[in-house]
Design an enzyme around this catalytic site. Structure first.
Site, PDB file in Angstrom:
ATOM      1  N   GLU A  80      -3.247 -22.819 -24.193  1.00  0.00           N
ATOM      2  CA  GLU A  80      -3.269 -23.164 -25.564  1.00  0.00           C
ATOM      3  C   GLU A  80      -4.533 -23.148 -25.650  1.00  0.00           C
ATOM      4  O   GLU A  80      -5.755 -23.281 -25.386  1.00  0.00           O
ATOM      5  CB  GLU A  80      -2.323 -24.045 -25.484  1.00  0.00           C
ATOM      6  N   CYS A 301      -0.459 -29.444 -28.685  1.00  0.00           N
ATOM      7  CA  CYS A 301      -0.608 -29.617 -30.007  1.00  0.00           C
ATOM      8  C   CYS A 301      -0.891 -29.070 -31.575  1.00  0.00           C
ATOM      9  O   CYS A 301      -1.176 -29.039 -32.237  1.00  0.00           O
ATOM     10  CB  CYS A 301      -1.114 -30.953 -28.897  1.00  0.00           C
ATOM     11  N   ASN A 423       6.987 -28.633 -29.647  1.00  0.00           N
ATOM     12  CA  ASN A 423       6.708 -28.998 -28.654  1.00  0.00           C
ATOM     13  C   ASN A 423       5.904 -30.841 -29.018  1.00  0.00           C
ATOM     14  O   ASN A 423       6.057 -31.246 -29.642  1.00  0.00           O
ATOM     15  CB  ASN A 423       5.132 -28.232 -28.431  1.00  0.00           C
ATOM     16  N   GLU A 424       6.642 -31.264 -27.585  1.00  0.00           N
ATOM     17  CA  GLU A 424       6.557 -33.024 -27.327  1.00  0.00           C
ATOM     18  C   GLU A 424       6.775 -33.239 -28.462  1.00  0.00           C
ATOM     19  O   GLU A 424       6.672 -34.035 -29.263  1.00  0.00           O
ATOM     20  CB  GLU A 424       5.357 -33.112 -26.906  1.00  0.00           C
TER      21      GLU A 424
HETATM   22  O1  AHR Z   1      -1.997 -29.771 -22.181  1.00  0.00           O
HETATM   23  C1  AHR Z   1      -3.154 -30.675 -23.669  1.00  0.00           C
HETATM   24  C2  AHR Z   1      -1.676 -31.123 -24.252  1.00  0.00           C
HETATM   25  O2  AHR Z   1      -0.976 -32.247 -23.620  1.00  0.00           O
HETATM   26  C3  AHR Z   1      -0.464 -30.014 -24.825  1.00  0.00           C
HETATM   27  O3  AHR Z   1      -1.509 -29.549 -26.090  1.00  0.00           O
HETATM   28  C4  AHR Z   1       0.703 -31.238 -25.430  1.00  0.00           C
HETATM   29  O4  AHR Z   1       1.090 -30.391 -25.301  1.00  0.00           O
HETATM   30  C5  AHR Z   1       0.307 -32.527 -24.143  1.00  0.00           C
HETATM   31  O5  AHR Z   1       0.600 -33.448 -24.950  1.00  0.00           O
END
Ligand code: AHR
Length: 712
Positions: A80, A301, A423-424
């Site tokens: 990321e 994120c 994601n999440e």
């Molecule tokens: O790994 C950091 C963050 O943690 C990522 O962006 C997110 O998916 C998680 O909350």
């Protein structure tokens, strides 16, 4: 914040916590951090190893009991754009803010003074210090002039800003300097390729001088010039060879005459990059050494954005770099998309790892309220966006997006194996949107395996992604996490996990807790098919998350202790898991005062206590490496004392008397590798002699030990 509820107990609450932590961490000093968590590199020094524990530990491996096939893609990586993982990291680009767009606001955002608001009203402070971050004026001798951000006559509509250099007086050089990402690493004898766009007023033609030099221009590592620069926007290139080394150089583009010139999309790459694909050799090699089964990308994120308009947008990230429209990212800096969708697919191919693309599911980040959620017709463009991404990667070159992939240099398809839908994300909107995405993806790409962020009522879920950021006690407490998970439900992918509190910036204690959790994932890898530590990278000049796997600056890299755990698990993943029973007492880890407590207990029967600080004397798992015909045994001793254990191997009469043992450990569980001291905790390999199918071994304090014993 919309919390993920039932199925993933830690993820979203912790995510918000981590986000708050991140903000807090930026606001307080490193010393305060160390004090807050009472551990880490400034933590109390090593415990003095005591004599081997009086309570003997026992490991019984039964090769005759039913075996579990381990998942070939169990260990992967998650990339990321956070903590400058790509921009100023894995991407070898040396110029920061190359497109001069760093102060642009995402669509729908507004600025009032130094206050910035998303369309939904989330507030940020102005994040830039100057309108031309990383760029500054250079003037020598009698020369004079200035620089400004220019909006008139842009290079193209995706790059509305350019850098205006006004030379009002000659008599020395006058130009612009780019600082790089905390300096540019220039190495003697290496070649560097510069490109930039320039225009002048009317037909004024000038010569531009280029230098890679130290901060005050007194030592030049490389220089050259570009003649006949002028007229309308054109691209210019220059190859440079360094005659000296300077790991903290800057790039200066200057002229010696009066007149105005505009510059844009200035890029400088070392010629030598990983497999020639533009990635920093040393950082990419760290990834290659992990032998990842898959790469999850691009977030995190970052996929969600602080608003839908500020999500990671793959369509803006491909092709000619002058056509990429970057964005302010959720981690507080500008992403020029130097590592775009194509480069990340190429990375997967170069690592021989299955691509796992994470798409936005029509929801902005729930941890950054107020969030945006799209439903109904408004969702369709996002669904199409995900389908187009798959077509870009895998479509024939006759398809709209497959043709663009070919133009971008890769006519053969990339094989996206997995797509994660969001994601999440969680809640009612997620569940509804997931179903729409699932149906659309499966209708067009039935072989692509989908991953959900949570279990969804009334919709198929192939794999569900769980995230764990925790303290050591919590991960030690998950030593049996998956033993009783129903085998009839979806498979599990632990997409993000790490010990990232109570361990300073990461230390051996955290790594050993992760190892204990990994033993359980490996043991249950019929259901836990994949896992990836997170986050992967940290540029030490821009830490957006408290603990990260690989740390670097612009010329050095170090794998933290957790990195070596990851690497050892990946290199020593057996094909089949053997039934392994551990009988050992427990201790309470509390600094140097750890003491043996309680009598022997079987790991299966007793388990860890979530939230407690009890650990077993040892944790172990055995398996068979079928290709190499070797028994592989991994053992974690999380205690500050040596632990003497007996090992019994049932039903492998061919077990050799000699093998090898790899140990990763240190007398202090606060030990850690740093850029200054890179090899404090490193794996050590030695020959191993065993008495037969029953032998004894003293496991050193605070260690991960791996036996490899031939069993032809
Ligand atoms: O790994 C950091 C963050 O943690 C990522 O962006 C997110 O998916 C998680 O909350």
């Amino acid at each position: 914040m919309k919390a993920r509820r039932s199925t993933l107990p830690l993820t979203c609450d912790l995510r918000k916590l981590m986000y708050l932590f991140h903000r807090l961490a930026l606001a307080i000093s490193a010393a305060a951090l160390a004090g807050l968590f009472g551990s880490g590199q400034n933590a109390p020094a090593a415990e003095t190893p005591a004599p081997a524990s009086a309570s003997p530990a026992r490991i019984v491996i039964d090769a005759a009991a039913p075996r579990i096939a381990s998942s070939p893609e169990l260990y992967g990586i998650f990339f990321e754009e956070i903590s400058r993982a790509g921009e100023g990291g894995l991407c070898a680009e040396l110029v920061q803010n190359r497109d001069l767009e760093a102060i642009n606001l995402p669509e729908g955002w507004r600025q009032e003074g130094k206050d910035i608001y998303t369309a939904k009203g989330r507030h940020y402070n102005q994040w830039w210090q100057s309108p031309t971050p990383a760029w500054s004026l250079v003037k020598d001798g009698a020369a004079d002039g200035g620089i400004a951000l220019e909006k008139a006559n842009p290079l193209n509509d995706r790059n509305p800003n350019s850098l205006k250099l006004i030379a009002t007086r000659s008599g020395g050089r006058i130009g612009v300097a780019n600082s790089g990402f905390w300096g540019m690493n220039i190495q003697q004898g290496e070649a560097y390729d510069l490109s930039f766009y320039a225009r002048t007023e009317g037909n004024r033609i000038t010569t531009l001088n280029v230098a890679l030099e130290d901060d005050n221009g007194s030592t030049v590592a490389a220089s050259g010039k570009v003649d006949n620069v002028g007229g309308a926007w054109k691209k210019y290139t220059l190859a440079l060879t360094a005659t000296a080394t300077n790991p903290k150089a800057r790039l200066v583009i200057s002229q010696a005459t009066e007149g105005t010139i505009w510059l844009d999309v200035a890029s400088l790459f070392p010629r030598k990059t990983f497999k020639g694909h533009g990635l920093r050799q040393d950082l990419a090699e760290m990834l290659a050494n992990l032998k990842p089964g898959f790469v999850r990308f691009p977030g995190g994120c970052e996929v969600e954005g602080a608003s839908i308009s500020s999500r990671w947008n793959w369509k803006e990230s491909i092709g000619d770099i002058s056509q990429r429209r970057g964005l302010y990212n959720v981690w507080g800096y500008f992403n020029t998309y130097s590592l775009g969708f194509h480069e990340l697919l190429q990375l997967c191919e170069d690592l021989n790892a299955a691509p796992m693309y994470v798409c936005n599911v029509g929801m902005s980040c729930g941890a950054r309220q107020p969030a945006e959620e799209l439903r109904g017709d408004a969702l369709q463009p996002m669904v199409q966006d995900a389908l187009d991404a798959l077509e870009y990667a895998m479509g024939p070159i006759t398809s709209t997006w497959g043709a663009k992939r070919a133009v971008n240099g890769h006519p053969a398809p990339f094989k996206i194996k997995y797509i994660e839908i969001g994601n999440e994300n969680s809640g009612a909107t997620y569940q509804a949107n997931y179903k729409v995405f699932y149906d659309a993806i499966k209708a067009r790409y039935p072989d692509v395996i989908t991953i959900a962020d949570q279990r969804i009522p009334n919709a198929p879920v192939e794999i569900v992604d769980e995230h764990y950021y925790a303290n050591p006690a919590r991960l030690f407490g998950m030593a049996n996490r998956y033993d009783n998970i129903p085998r009839s439900g979806p498979k599990i992918y632990v997409g993000e996990y790490a010990v990232n509190s109570g361990v300073g910036q990461g230390n051996l204690l955290g790594a050993l807790a992760e190892a204990v959790f990994m033993l359980n994932m490996e043991k249950n890898s019929d259901v836990v098919r994949m896992c990836s530590y997170a986050p992967l990278f940290e540029n030490v000049n821009s830490r957006e998350w408290p603990v990260n796997l690989i740390r670097f600056d612009n010329s050095q890299v170090v794998g933290r202790t957790s990195y070596h755990v990851q690497r050892l698990f990946s290199e020593n993943r057996p094909d089949e898991i053997l039934q392994t029973t551990v009988t050992a007492g427990t201790v309470t880890l509390s600094g140097a005062a750890s003491a043996a407590r309680g009598g022997p207990a079987t790991q299966a029967a007793r388990g860890g206590r979530v939230g407690g600080s009890d650990v077993k004397l040892i944790y172990a798992l055995a398996g068979m490496d079928n290709a190499r015909k070797e028994l592989v045994v991994k053992v974690v001793n999380p205690t500050p004392n040596p632990v003497s254990a007996s090992i019994t191997v049932n039903a492998i009469p061919s077990l050799a008397r000699t093998g090898k043992v790899i140990t990763l450990g240190h007398a202090s569980n606060a030990a850690e590798n740093t850029l200054e001291k890179k090899t404090v905790v490193m794996p050590v390999e030695k020959p191993l002699t065993v008495a037969g199918q029953e032998f004894k071994y003293d496991f050193t304090p605070n260690s991960l030990t791996i036996f490899r014993i031939p069993a032809p």
